[in-house]
Motif scaffolding. Structure first.
Motif, PDB file in Angstrom:
ATOM      1  N   VAL A 102       0.758  -1.234   0.003  1.00  0.00           N
ATOM      2  CA  VAL A 102       0.094  -0.041  -0.141  1.00  0.00           C
ATOM      3  C   VAL A 102       0.706   1.334   0.066  1.00  0.00           C
ATOM      4  O   VAL A 102       0.721   2.178  -0.893  1.00  0.00           O
ATOM      5  CB  VAL A 102      -0.985   0.014   1.283  1.00  0.00           C
ATOM      6  N   PHE A 103       2.175   1.274   0.861  1.00  0.00           N
ATOM      7  CA  PHE A 103       2.985   2.448   0.862  1.00  0.00           C
ATOM      8  C   PHE A 103       3.380   2.566  -0.622  1.00  0.00           C
ATOM      9  O   PHE A 103       3.513   3.730  -1.242  1.00  0.00           O
ATOM     10  CB  PHE A 103       3.927   2.149   1.979  1.00  0.00           C
ATOM     11  N   GLY A 106       3.591   5.368  -5.977  1.00  0.00           N
ATOM     12  CA  GLY A 106       3.487   5.260  -7.160  1.00  0.00           C
ATOM     13  C   GLY A 106       2.113   5.841  -7.740  1.00  0.00           C
ATOM     14  O   GLY A 106       2.340   6.670  -9.025  1.00  0.00           O
ATOM     15  N   LEU A 107       1.055   6.033  -7.216  1.00  0.00           N
ATOM     16  CA  LEU A 107       0.035   7.142  -7.338  1.00  0.00           C
ATOM     17  C   LEU A 107       0.478   8.500  -7.553  1.00  0.00           C
ATOM     18  O   LEU A 107       0.059   9.276  -8.324  1.00  0.00           O
ATOM     19  CB  LEU A 107      -1.049   6.866  -6.383  1.00  0.00           C
ATOM     20  N   VAL A 108       1.156   9.032  -6.345  1.00  0.00           N
ATOM     21  CA  VAL A 108       1.635  10.172  -6.379  1.00  0.00           C
ATOM     22  C   VAL A 108       2.709  10.523  -7.646  1.00  0.00           C
ATOM     23  O   VAL A 108       2.438  11.642  -8.348  1.00  0.00           O
ATOM     24  CB  VAL A 108       2.458  10.656  -5.293  1.00  0.00           C
ATOM     25  N   TYR A 109       3.296   9.502  -7.846  1.00  0.00           N
ATOM     26  CA  TYR A 109       4.350   9.537  -9.229  1.00  0.00           C
ATOM     27  C   TYR A 109       3.634   9.680 -10.461  1.00  0.00           C
ATOM     28  O   TYR A 109       3.590  10.547 -11.356  1.00  0.00           O
ATOM     29  CB  TYR A 109       5.400   8.593  -9.301  1.00  0.00           C
ATOM     30  N   GLY A 110       2.544   8.892 -10.674  1.00  0.00           N
ATOM     31  CA  GLY A 110       1.846   8.751 -11.758  1.00  0.00           C
ATOM     32  C   GLY A 110       0.678   9.870 -12.078  1.00  0.00           C
ATOM     33  O   GLY A 110       0.720  10.476 -12.928  1.00  0.00           O
ATOM     34  N   LEU A 111       0.451  10.487 -10.832  1.00  0.00           N
ATOM     35  CA  LEU A 111      -0.543  11.812 -10.755  1.00  0.00           C
ATOM     36  C   LEU A 111       0.398  12.906 -11.316  1.00  0.00           C
ATOM     37  O   LEU A 111      -0.173  13.957 -12.059  1.00  0.00           O
ATOM     38  CB  LEU A 111      -1.315  12.161  -9.436  1.00  0.00           C
ATOM     39  N   GLY A 124       2.459   7.777   3.093  1.00  0.00           N
ATOM     40  CA  GLY A 124       3.153   7.604   1.843  1.00  0.00           C
ATOM     41  C   GLY A 124       2.699   8.733   1.011  1.00  0.00           C
ATOM     42  O   GLY A 124       3.337   9.237   0.057  1.00  0.00           O
ATOM     43  N   THR A 125       1.355   9.359   0.908  1.00  0.00           N
ATOM     44  CA  THR A 125       0.816  10.283   0.226  1.00  0.00           C
ATOM     45  C   THR A 125       1.170  11.513   0.864  1.00  0.00           C
ATOM     46  O   THR A 125       1.592  12.490   0.052  1.00  0.00           O
ATOM     47  CB  THR A 125      -0.615   9.989   0.155  1.00  0.00           C
TER      48      THR A 125
END
Length: 90
Positions: A10-11, A16-21, A71-72
């Motif tokens: 999840v971390f 990865g979500l932050v990078y992708g966004l 993480g976010t």
């Protein structure tokens, strides 16, 4: 202190979500790097708090939600995870 693979995944997913966004929104590389560094530091501080916090009676539950927040949001997310139980218990 037990860290499950789900927490680690999840971390990593949050990072990865932050990078992708960031890539989708075409942020400058400097801001994106700062945001990723903040997330990594948040995870390391969360781990350090659990590793050393036992000496002071301070412990944060490592679960997918706390990993996602740290993480976010990075260091402010760690502060939120530490303060939120105090606020909710009052």
């Amino acid at each position: 202190m037990e860290i499950t693979w789900v927490t680690v995944l999840v971390f990593a997913g949050a990072l990865g979500l932050v990078y992708g966004l960031g890539r989708i929104l075409l942020w400058p590389a400097r801001k994106l790097g700062k945001l990723l560094l903040n997330g990594i530091l948040g995870g390391l501080v969360l781990f350090a708090i659990n590793a050393l916090g036992g000496l002071f009676g301070l412990k944060v539950g490592l679960n997918p939600l706390t990993a996602l927040i740290a993480g976010t949001l990075g260091l402010p997310g760690v502060a939120l995870v530490l303060i939120l139980p105090v606020i909710l218990s009052a």
